[in-house]
Design an enzyme around this catalytic site. Structure first.
Site, PDB file in Angstrom:
ATOM      1  N   ASP A 305       0.867  -1.180   0.000  1.00  0.00           N
ATOM      2  CA  ASP A 305       0.000   0.000   0.000  1.00  0.00           C
ATOM      3  C   ASP A 305       0.900   1.225   0.000  1.00  0.00           C
ATOM      4  O   ASP A 305       1.834   1.316   0.803  1.00  0.00           O
ATOM      5  CB  ASP A 305      -0.919   0.006   1.236  1.00  0.00           C
TER       6      ASP A 305
HETATM    7  C1  NOJ Z   1      -3.587   4.211   0.330  1.00  0.00           C
HETATM    8  C2  NOJ Z   1      -4.822   3.444   0.717  1.00  0.00           C
HETATM    9  O1  NOJ Z   1      -4.614   2.834   1.975  1.00  0.00           O
HETATM   10  C3  NOJ Z   1      -5.210   2.367  -0.275  1.00  0.00           C
HETATM   11  O2  NOJ Z   1      -6.469   1.860   0.096  1.00  0.00           O
HETATM   12  C4  NOJ Z   1      -5.216   2.917  -1.675  1.00  0.00           C
HETATM   13  O3  NOJ Z   1      -5.602   1.908  -2.567  1.00  0.00           O
HETATM   14  C5  NOJ Z   1      -3.829   3.447  -1.999  1.00  0.00           C
HETATM   15  N1  NOJ Z   1      -3.514   4.525  -1.094  1.00  0.00           N
HETATM   16  C6  NOJ Z   1      -3.703   3.934  -3.434  1.00  0.00           C
HETATM   17  O4  NOJ Z   1      -4.413   5.113  -3.629  1.00  0.00           O
END
Ligand code: NOJ
Length: 762
Positions: A305
């Site tokens: 993530d």
């Molecule tokens: C952080 C978030 O936790 C996640 O859910 C998301 O898909 C990513 N950023 C990408 O935007």
């Protein structure tokens, strides 16, 4: 439970070989998953054999898209990269794909660079956070879960996939399948609520909706299960925080929804930001490799993530970027999102022997197999069709589905004196509140490419029904601040009206990532507005906007009627008006318990019993309660009223005992003694009365939807087997134990009469 939706669970030995004691609890209905076509290994392995270590690192490096139409900011900002630089990096094979940009023409240009100028012509994959719709916006995931109907979610996500793939996307970072038991956490809005069984049904349905039946189809959007794992259990409900959890709870509560998504065919998983007991997920080999692949049978790739692999440093788990890259790849995190540390350090880590080439190759193989599975090698320009981009967005049928989803997501908490439905004529309505007529407050979090110009607010929809003459719209307050003269204008409007509709609650930016709250209440300025309006003595219908369960207070809590409307998307106003004026009866159910007070959180219906439970309102000494609140919810999980009068008969069993390999039928007769047709959501709950690991006071095991005409009765039945009575025991395996169980078919987790069932020994 012979419900059409089958429970998904995680059976440790079940995945290592042979289900425990023959319990078939690890799967979702077979045939649900699009097949992961047998990978052409010769082709993929041939490619890998030709690739340099740098190109391999490139296939594991994903970046936010600086070239196409950019998404609204949903992540920490990053340095922008000029298009020329991006094209050069693509040509050098340094990039596997881009995320959170959209657009076909530029997408084709970038893809052309990958296919025609990069060393081995490996196509890019284009991703985005398509969480609850692309251009047609559907209710936030928590709201959609309030329909208690996974099939609705499959349908909405099919439309989301149709639109996203029309805009040049292949892959969504969705669904979030986190089970959330603490409503302070802002990301509760993104998932399916507090119950594992419900989360499993929605996980499977969302994957199926996004991916469709054929992964290679132009309209298939690769799903990504997130956030692995136990992100919904962050301490204190504070985003990114540490997780302390027993392995038993991890396995019984938090892993099954991932299993359901995997079984439904998801081929990517996102590792979570949190640590579990001191080991951050992105560097957790036991989690990402032993459990996810070894036990759960996941065959796709894991993506970090947004910089979570680099964040191993700040967690105190890795010394520097090099160490972080090494720990993440060795743990089983195949793809790095945004940090660039795989590109920067993996080549050298492999050359030095710290990371075996075989580990790098396996990660690349997983990514390339998925690219192959979604048809990118057959047709790199799939989902890059300028005609579809012009013709498949916000189709009338998509908007009609958004309206249906909006009204089915609403939950009627109370309706004293039948103040609802409102009359279409002859009733003067004061429509008050900052959320009555604000186009920028309909979507909720995670609409990355918003276009709200043609969306419908509550005021617009109501005006269309009752006309200007009978509707007075007054803002009254801002979301988080009073406005000069606002309350006076609202009070005057209320006094002149027969009924007040008060559109208040959280602003859409108050839930979502990094939006944890300590007090989950209606903001003070709006609470003051509600108090002043209620003081006029006029009946008040609260139309609540929210991304989480709220602790309702004062005039909001005491309003004559309360309709939960979450954030409903493009057709919010029409969906709400359909219910307010009685064209449809409300049918949504709470997927999260509403507490009496914020301080009760974490708060969920399926908790364990203590040794000193509070048994009645007057039973307060030395009992499990707070000085200032009982342990009861204000509104329980599963609660939701309708405009009919619904009466449940007693829960009945076809037999008092269940043979070890047998089945019993559970049934109840449900009557609509009201004057309107309704859609009822009957819920099957169980309680294991005595177990070697104590079990929740109730657990949901099935749902039935039924339509009841005025005056009609129907009997609903569920088949129950030993698998429905299983839990994760001390050996960390799913098991059922002989003994007594309480069984309910009920309209909520707090209602209904139980029947006693005995599970007999083998
Ligand atoms: C952080 C978030 O936790 C996640 O859910 C998301 O898909 C990513 N950023 C990408 O935007």
């Amino acid at each position: 439970m012979s419900n059409s939706r089958v429970q998904a669970g995680v059976s440790r030995r079940g995945f290592l070989g042979g289900a425990v004691s023959g319990l078939a609890i690890a799967g979702v209905a077979s045939g649900f998953a699009p097949a992961f076509a047998a990978p052409k290994d010769a082709f993929i392995d041939g490619l890998i054999a030709k690739m340099s270590v740098e190109e391999k690192a490139g296939q594991l490096s994903l970046y936010s898209d600086p070239v196409r139409t950019e998404a609204a900011t949903f992540n920490p900002s990053v340095a922008s990269v000029p298009k020329t630089q991006m094209l050069a990096d693509i040509a050098a094979g340094k990039i596997t794909g881009l995320f959170n940009g959209m657009g076909v023409a530029l997408g084709r240009e970038l893809q052309k660079a990958a296919v025609e100028t990069s060393p081995h012509g490996i196509p890019l994959i284009f991703a985005a956070d398509i969480i609850h719709g692309m251009k047609t916006v559907f209710p936030i995931p928590m709201a959609e879960a309030a329909s208690f109907d996974p099939e609705l979610s499959r349908r909405t996500n099919r439309v989301a996939a149709l639109e996203a793939t029309a805009c040049g996307l292949h892959w969504t970072f969705s669904p979030a399948v986190d089970v959330v038991r603490d409503q302070r956490w802002g990301r509760t809005a993104e998932a399916a609520g507090e119950d594992t069984w419900l989360a499993c049904q929605f996980a499977a349905a969302r994957v199926k909706g996004f991916q469709g039946d054929d992964l290679k189809a132009e309209t298939s959007l690769l799903a990504c299960l997130k956030h692995f794992a136990a992100y919904g259990a962050v301490e204190g409900g504070m985003d990114y925080n540490t997780v302390e959890i027993t392995e038993q709870t991890l396995r019984q509560t938090h892993l099954p929804s991932f299993q359901a998504g995997i079984t439904a065919g998801a081929l990517s998983v996102m590792s979570s930001f949190n640590d579990i007991g001191g080991v951050p997920s992105t560097g957790n080999r036991r989690l990402l490799t032993d459990i996810l692949r070894g036990e759960m049978g996941f065959k796709g790739f894991v993506v970090s993530d947004f910089t979570s692999e680099e964040e191993l440093i700040l967690h105190g788990f890795a010394a520097d970027g090099r160490d972080a890259a090494k720990k993440a790849i060795l743990a089983g995190c195949d793809m790095s999102m945004q940090s660039g540390i795989y590109m920067k350090y993996l080549p050298d880590l492999v050359r030095s022997g710290e990371v075996p080439m075989s580990v790098l190759d396996e990660a690349v193989r997983r990514v390339l197999r998925v690219k192959q599975a979604i048809g990118l090698f057959d047709n790199p320009y799939r989902s890059l069709d300028a005609k579809r981009e012009q013709t498949q967005l916000r189709l009338p049928e998509s908007l009609a589905l958004a309206r249906e989803a909006a009204r089915r997501a609403c939950v009627l908490l109370k309706n004293d004196g039948d103040v609802l439905p409102l009359k279409k004529t002859g009733q003067k309505i004061a429509l008050i509140g900052p959320l009555a007529d604000d186009l920028n407050q309909l979507n909720g979090y995670w609409v990355v490419f918003p276009d709200t110009r043609k969306d419908i607010t509550v005021a617009m929809a109501m005006r269309g029904i009752v006309g200007d003459g009978n509707l007075n719209v007054v803002r009254g307050a801002d979301i988080d601040a009073p406005i000069p003269g606002g309350i006076d204008a609202a009070v005057a409007a209320a006094k002149a009206a027969d009924v007040v509709v008060l559109c208040i609650g959280e602003g859409q930016e108050m839930s979502g990532e990094a939006q944890s709250r300590t007090e989950i209440t209606v903001p003070a300025a709006q609470q003051a507005l509600a108090e002043a309006v209620a003081a006029t003595g006029k009946p008040v219908v609260v139309v609540l906007s929210h991304g989480r369960a709220l602790a309702l207070e004062g005039a909001v809590r005491n309003a004559q009627a309360i309709l939960c409307t979450w954030f409903l998307g493009s057709e919010a106003g029409n969906g709400i008006a359909d219910l307010l004026f009685g064209d449809h009866s409300p049918s949504g159910r709470l997927p999260c318990s509403f507490p009496q007070k914020s301080g009760q959180e974490p708060f969920y219906y399926n908790h364990r019993a203590t040794g000193r439970p509070q048994l009645s309102e007057t039973d307060i000494n030395y009992r499990t309660r707070y000085r200032d609140a009982s342990f009861e919810p204000l509104y329980p999980f599963g609660h939701g009223l309708t405009y009919g009068r619904i009466v449940y008969g007693p829960t009945q069993l076809s037999a008092d005992s269940l043979p070890w390999a047998g089945q019993v039928t559970v049934s109840v007769t449900i009557a609509n003694s009201g004057t309107r047709p309704v859609h009822e959501v009957a819920q099957l709950y169980i309680r294991d009365r005595v177990a070697s690991v104590t079990q929740p006071i109730r657990s949901l095991k099935g749902v039935r939807h039924l339509d009841l005409a005025a005056g009609e009765s129907k009997t609903v039945t569920f088949a129950l087997t030993r698998a429905d009575l299983a839990f994760v025991g001390l050996s960390m395996n799913w098991q059922a134990e002989p003994g007594e169980f309480d069984i309910w078919i009920a309209p909520s987790s707090s209602a209904g009469t139980s029947a006693r069932l005995k599970l007999l020994k083998a």
